[in-house]
Design a protein around this motif. Structure first.
Motif, PDB file in Angstrom:
ATOM      1  N   UNK A 156       0.860  -1.205   0.000  1.00  0.00           N
ATOM      2  CA  UNK A 156       0.000   0.000   0.000  1.00  0.00           C
ATOM      3  C   UNK A 156       0.887   1.244   0.000  1.00  0.00           C
ATOM      4  N   UNK A 158       0.782   4.476  -0.877  1.00  0.00           N
ATOM      5  CA  UNK A 158       0.456   5.784  -0.297  1.00  0.00           C
ATOM      6  C   UNK A 158       0.461   5.738   1.232  1.00  0.00           C
ATOM      7  N   UNK A 159      -0.077   4.650   1.791  1.00  0.00           N
ATOM      8  CA  UNK A 159      -0.115   4.526   3.260  1.00  0.00           C
ATOM      9  C   UNK A 159       1.297   4.521   3.828  1.00  0.00           C
ATOM     10  N   UNK A 160       2.179   3.763   3.178  1.00  0.00           N
ATOM     11  CA  UNK A 160       3.554   3.693   3.679  1.00  0.00           C
ATOM     12  C   UNK A 160       4.256   5.043   3.556  1.00  0.00           C
ATOM     13  N   UNK A 162       2.888   8.039   3.481  1.00  0.00           N
ATOM     14  CA  UNK A 162       2.333   8.996   4.457  1.00  0.00           C
ATOM     15  C   UNK A 162       2.878   8.736   5.850  1.00  0.00           C
ATOM     16  N   UNK A 163       2.918   7.456   6.222  1.00  0.00           N
ATOM     17  CA  UNK A 163       3.383   7.134   7.571  1.00  0.00           C
ATOM     18  C   UNK A 163       4.880   7.406   7.719  1.00  0.00           C
ATOM     19  N   UNK A 164       5.628   7.158   6.643  1.00  0.00           N
ATOM     20  CA  UNK A 164       7.073   7.428   6.693  1.00  0.00           C
ATOM     21  C   UNK A 164       7.320   8.924   6.873  1.00  0.00           C
ATOM     22  N   UNK A 166       5.185  11.083   8.108  1.00  0.00           N
ATOM     23  CA  UNK A 166       4.685  11.443   9.439  1.00  0.00           C
ATOM     24  C   UNK A 166       5.735  11.142  10.501  1.00  0.00           C
ATOM     25  N   UNK A 191      11.053   3.138  10.274  1.00  0.00           N
ATOM     26  CA  UNK A 191      10.632   3.101   8.861  1.00  0.00           C
ATOM     27  C   UNK A 191      11.374   1.982   8.126  1.00  0.00           C
ATOM     28  N   UNK A 194       9.723  -1.216   9.079  1.00  0.00           N
ATOM     29  CA  UNK A 194       8.406  -1.353   8.479  1.00  0.00           C
ATOM     30  C   UNK A 194       8.521  -1.724   7.015  1.00  0.00           C
ATOM     31  N   UNK A 197       8.786  -5.374   5.996  1.00  0.00           N
ATOM     32  CA  UNK A 197       7.585  -6.233   5.882  1.00  0.00           C
ATOM     33  C   UNK A 197       7.247  -6.503   4.422  1.00  0.00           C
ATOM     34  N   UNK A 198       7.412  -5.467   3.585  1.00  0.00           N
ATOM     35  CA  UNK A 198       6.975  -5.593   2.201  1.00  0.00           C
ATOM     36  C   UNK A 198       8.117  -5.972   1.261  1.00  0.00           C
TER      37      UNK A 198
END
Lengths: 200, 200
Positions: A156, A158-160, A162-164, A166, A191, A194, A197-198
């Protein structure tokens, strides 16, 4: 008699030299002591000359904020030049986290300016740095990473992204509040963890 | 003649009633207009009485910050009561993002206070809300989620928790700067999307 050229004082250049001196001062002494008196002294000019270029300290901080956002942008561009995928993503992000001398000064300016803006709303509409552009750039690197088979196609993006970003913003706030360098590094490492994971 | 009990004015209670009135005022008028004059008027007291309880506006904002952090904590506790795993994680996080009337006021106070602290460093050491405790709580919920088979056993719990909280902090900063409610919701959704990567 020799004809003299008129002495041209470039207003914008002078303003920028004041902003640069201010950023240096924040690095040397921290925000609370980087006041107009210390700044005028550092530049060897009078306080009143300073106020020919800025209405007040708040306007100087606003200009400093716009300058550091441009500086961060410029560092990102240099740092990702010729890179792609996960490597480019990581290099861009490294420029946002307050983990270098320069970016630590930037964090202090940014957090002060945000607070000032919320408290007074005296400035023109303010965005959080260039968060929209940074988000697009980082997303493009993760899309490349998918194409290159570095990360899963189901990521995902965009989610990653944005969170990165943030996490970089929190690192700025937390560093500016606590002056703890390890917190920013821990957040940066989150980050990395995280992203694993992908990873394919 | 009837004996009168001395009128006991509880200093701390009065301080708290001022903080509560201030938080209401920020909700009604926004930070820039929530000044001491408007506050005294709202409470029907004189400006000078206000300053018997607080040294200055900065001290009032500091107390307001400590109060909203406790308020957020209390909401989290209520909201997760009797829940566990991913559900509890999501409910706790929902209390931090500025997506309710109360938490939007809190975002404005927090961002102003952080900026003030960085600019002046006049306060005692400040932490970013109760970020350490919130991190522990959210981590315990994700550990539960692993035990319950809701998310993968390989989930990097701490990294996800840190990034989720960071996204909440960015949402606070960005909402306070822009007053855009959709940005906070988009950021909240990013955490949902990210969690779906590790869902079993």
């Amino acid at each position: 008699m020799k004809q003299q050229m008129p002495k041209v004082v470039d207003h914008d250049k002078r303003r920028m030299s004041i902003v640069r001196a201010y950023l240096e001062l924040v690095g040397e002494r921290g925000m609370p002591e980087a006041n107009s008196r210390a700044l005028a002294q550092k530049m060897g000019i009078s306080n009143s000359l300073l106020w020919r270029y800025f209405d007040d300290m708040n306007q100087l901080i606003e200009q400093a904020y716009r300058t550091i956002t441009e500086d961060t942008n410029a560092r990102i561009q240099r740092s990702v030049h010729g890179r792609c995928g996960v490597e480019a993503f990581n290099r861009a992000l490294d420029e946002i986290f307050p983990i270098s001398y320069e970016s630590r000064i930037e964090a202090k300016i940014a957090v002060s300016f945000w607070g000032l803006t919320v408290a007074t709303r005296s400035q023109a509409p303010v965005t959080l740095h260039e968060i929209g552009e940074w988000s697009q750039l980082l997303s493009s690197f993760l899309e490349q990473a998918i194409e290159r088979g570095e990360i899963a196609a189901t990521t995902p993006v965009l989610a990653i992204v944005r969170m990165a970003l943030a996490t970089g913003i929190q690192a700025q706030v937390e560093f500016a509040l606590t002056l703890s360098e390890s917190i920013a590094k821990d957040l940066r490492n989150s980050v990395h963890d995280m992203l694993s994971i992908v990873a394919v």
